[in-house]
Design a protein around this motif. Sequence first.
Motif, mmCIF file in Angstrom:
data_model
loop_
_atom_site.group_PDB
_atom_site.id
_atom_site.type_symbol
_atom_site.label_atom_id
_atom_site.label_comp_id
_atom_site.label_asym_id
_atom_site.label_seq_id
_atom_site.Cartn_x
_atom_site.Cartn_y
_atom_site.Cartn_z
ATOM 1 N N PRO A 186 0.851 -1.194 0.000
ATOM 2 C CA PRO A 186 0.000 0.000 0.000
ATOM 3 C C PRO A 186 0.887 1.245 0.000
ATOM 4 C CG PRO A 186 0.043 -1.014 2.176
ATOM 5 C CD PRO A 186 0.829 -1.911 1.257
ATOM 6 N N VAL A 187 0.660 2.127 -0.926
ATOM 7 C CA VAL A 187 1.433 3.369 -0.997
ATOM 8 C C VAL A 187 0.462 4.539 -1.045
ATOM 9 C CG1 VAL A 187 3.440 2.357 -2.138
ATOM 10 C CG2 VAL A 187 1.583 3.271 -3.511
ATOM 11 N N PRO A 188 0.912 5.675 -0.559
ATOM 12 C CA PRO A 188 0.032 6.845 -0.631
ATOM 13 C C PRO A 188 -0.161 7.266 -2.082
ATOM 14 C CG PRO A 188 2.223 7.469 0.105
ATOM 15 C CD PRO A 188 2.202 5.969 0.028
ATOM 16 N N PRO A 189 -1.238 7.961 -2.356
ATOM 17 C CA PRO A 189 -1.425 8.445 -3.729
ATOM 18 C C PRO A 189 -0.266 9.367 -4.116
ATOM 19 C CG PRO A 189 -3.359 8.895 -2.358
ATOM 20 C CD PRO A 189 -2.289 8.362 -1.461
ATOM 21 N N LEU A 190 0.300 9.102 -5.267
ATOM 22 C CA LEU A 190 1.417 9.905 -5.756
ATOM 23 C C LEU A 190 0.924 10.838 -6.855
ATOM 24 C CD1 LEU A 190 4.096 7.072 -5.914
ATOM 25 C CD2 LEU A 190 3.932 8.888 -4.217
ATOM 26 N N PRO A 191 1.656 11.902 -7.107
ATOM 27 C CA PRO A 191 1.260 12.807 -8.190
ATOM 28 C C PRO A 191 1.259 12.074 -9.533
ATOM 29 C CG PRO A 191 3.087 13.721 -6.886
ATOM 30 C CD PRO A 191 2.859 12.325 -6.421
ATOM 31 N N ALA A 192 0.370 12.494 -10.421
ATOM 32 C CA ALA A 192 0.342 11.935 -11.782
ATOM 33 C C ALA A 192 1.641 12.315 -12.479
ATOM 34 C CB ALA A 192 -0.858 12.470 -12.540
ATOM 35 N N LEU A 193 2.167 11.388 -13.255
ATOM 36 C CA LEU A 193 3.434 11.620 -13.935
ATOM 37 C C LEU A 193 3.221 11.729 -15.434
ATOM 38 C CD1 LEU A 193 5.726 9.038 -12.096
ATOM 39 C CD2 LEU A 193 5.445 11.468 -11.590
ATOM 40 N N ALA A 194 3.977 12.617 -16.044
ATOM 41 C CA ALA A 194 4.004 12.735 -17.502
ATOM 42 C C ALA A 194 4.808 11.563 -18.056
ATOM 43 C CB ALA A 194 4.653 14.067 -17.893
ATOM 44 N N PRO A 195 4.665 11.254 -19.353
ATOM 45 C CA PRO A 195 5.379 10.102 -19.932
ATOM 46 C C PRO A 195 6.890 10.130 -19.689
ATOM 47 C CG PRO A 195 3.706 10.862 -21.454
ATOM 48 C CD PRO A 195 3.740 11.856 -20.324
ATOM 49 N N GLU A 196 7.531 11.272 -19.826
ATOM 50 C CA GLU A 196 8.984 11.324 -19.619
ATOM 51 C C GLU A 196 9.329 11.049 -18.157
ATOM 52 O OE1 GLU A 196 11.011 15.060 -20.543
ATOM 53 O OE2 GLU A 196 12.592 13.882 -21.496
ATOM 54 N N GLN A 197 8.494 11.511 -17.245
ATOM 55 C CA GLN A 197 8.714 11.235 -15.827
ATOM 56 C C GLN A 197 8.508 9.754 -15.525
ATOM 57 O OE1 GLN A 197 5.724 13.961 -14.527
ATOM 58 N NE2 GLN A 197 7.137 15.685 -14.315
ATOM 59 N N ARG A 198 7.492 9.149 -16.134
ATOM 60 C CA ARG A 198 7.254 7.712 -15.948
ATOM 61 C C ARG A 198 8.437 6.902 -16.471
ATOM 62 N NH1 ARG A 198 1.905 8.979 -17.501
ATOM 63 N NH2 ARG A 198 2.235 8.103 -19.570
ATOM 64 N N ALA A 199 9.060 7.358 -17.565
ATOM 65 C CA ALA A 199 10.226 6.660 -18.115
ATOM 66 C C ALA A 199 11.384 6.681 -17.116
ATOM 67 C CB ALA A 199 10.643 7.276 -19.445
ATOM 68 N N VAL A 200 11.575 7.807 -16.444
ATOM 69 C CA VAL A 200 12.630 7.908 -15.430
ATOM 70 C C VAL A 200 12.334 6.935 -14.285
ATOM 71 C CG1 VAL A 200 13.629 9.433 -13.665
ATOM 72 C CG2 VAL A 200 13.348 10.263 -16.016
ATOM 73 N N VAL A 201 11.097 6.945 -13.806
ATOM 74 C CA VAL A 201 10.726 6.058 -12.698
ATOM 75 C C VAL A 201 10.857 4.592 -13.107
ATOM 76 C CG1 VAL A 201 8.826 5.352 -11.179
ATOM 77 C CG2 VAL A 201 9.282 7.787 -11.569
ATOM 78 N N ALA A 202 10.444 4.248 -14.320
ATOM 79 C CA ALA A 202 10.562 2.858 -14.792
ATOM 80 C C ALA A 202 12.026 2.414 -14.829
ATOM 81 C CB ALA A 202 9.931 2.709 -16.175
#
Length: 195
Positions: free
Chosen positions: A76-92
Motif C-alpha cells: 500500500p502506498v500513498p497516492p502519488l502525483p500523476a506523472l508525464a510520460p517522460e517522468q514515468r520513463a525515469v521512474v521505470a
Amino acid sequence: MPLAELHEEAASGEAAAIYAALRRALGIPVVNLIWRHLATLPGVLPWAWAAVAPVAHSAALGEGAARLHASVAALPVPPLPALAPEQRAVVATYNRGNCANLLLLTALRRLLEGAPAGHGPALPAMDPPPMLPAIPPIPRLEALDAATAAQVRALAALHGPAAADAVPSLYRHLALWPALLGPLHAALAGTPAIA
C-alpha cells in the motif's frame, strides 16, 4: 560530506567498459549510484563487477527482480502525483535498476560474508532485458538552484541521516521537474507539501 561518484560522462577505460556492461545487463540507460560510488575506490568497481557479473547475466536475476517488483507493487502506498510520460520513463528505469541492484548487491554481500562463490551449479544464462528508452541526464546536485536542491535533500532525508551523503539519483533526476518534488515529498512523508 557527499560521497564521491564517478559520473558516467567522466568514466573512461575500465570504468566506462563496466558501466556499459551494467547498462546492457540490466537493460537500463543509466548506471545506478552505487556503482558510480564504487568506481571512486581503487580496484573496487572491477572486483565487484567480476563478482556479480554471473548473476547479472543469469535468468535468476530476471526472475528475482520480477518477484521483487511484484512484491513492492503490491504494497500500500500513498497516492502519488500523476506523472508525464517522460517522468514515468525515469521512474521505470529506476524501478528496474533498483530491483536488479538490490539482488546483485545481496549476492555481493553474501560473498563478503564468506558464502561460497563459484562453487555451486552454474546459473542458467538469460538474454539481457530489452533496453529501456533513453532518459535525460542526471542533474548534478550542485547545479540545481537552491530551492530545488533543498527539495531534493528533503526527499533524501526521508531515508535517514545517511542520505545526506548519498542523495538518491532518482530524486536528482526528478529535479528536472521541480513542481513534482513538493507533492512527491508530501505523498512519501504524509505531510503537507514543502514549497
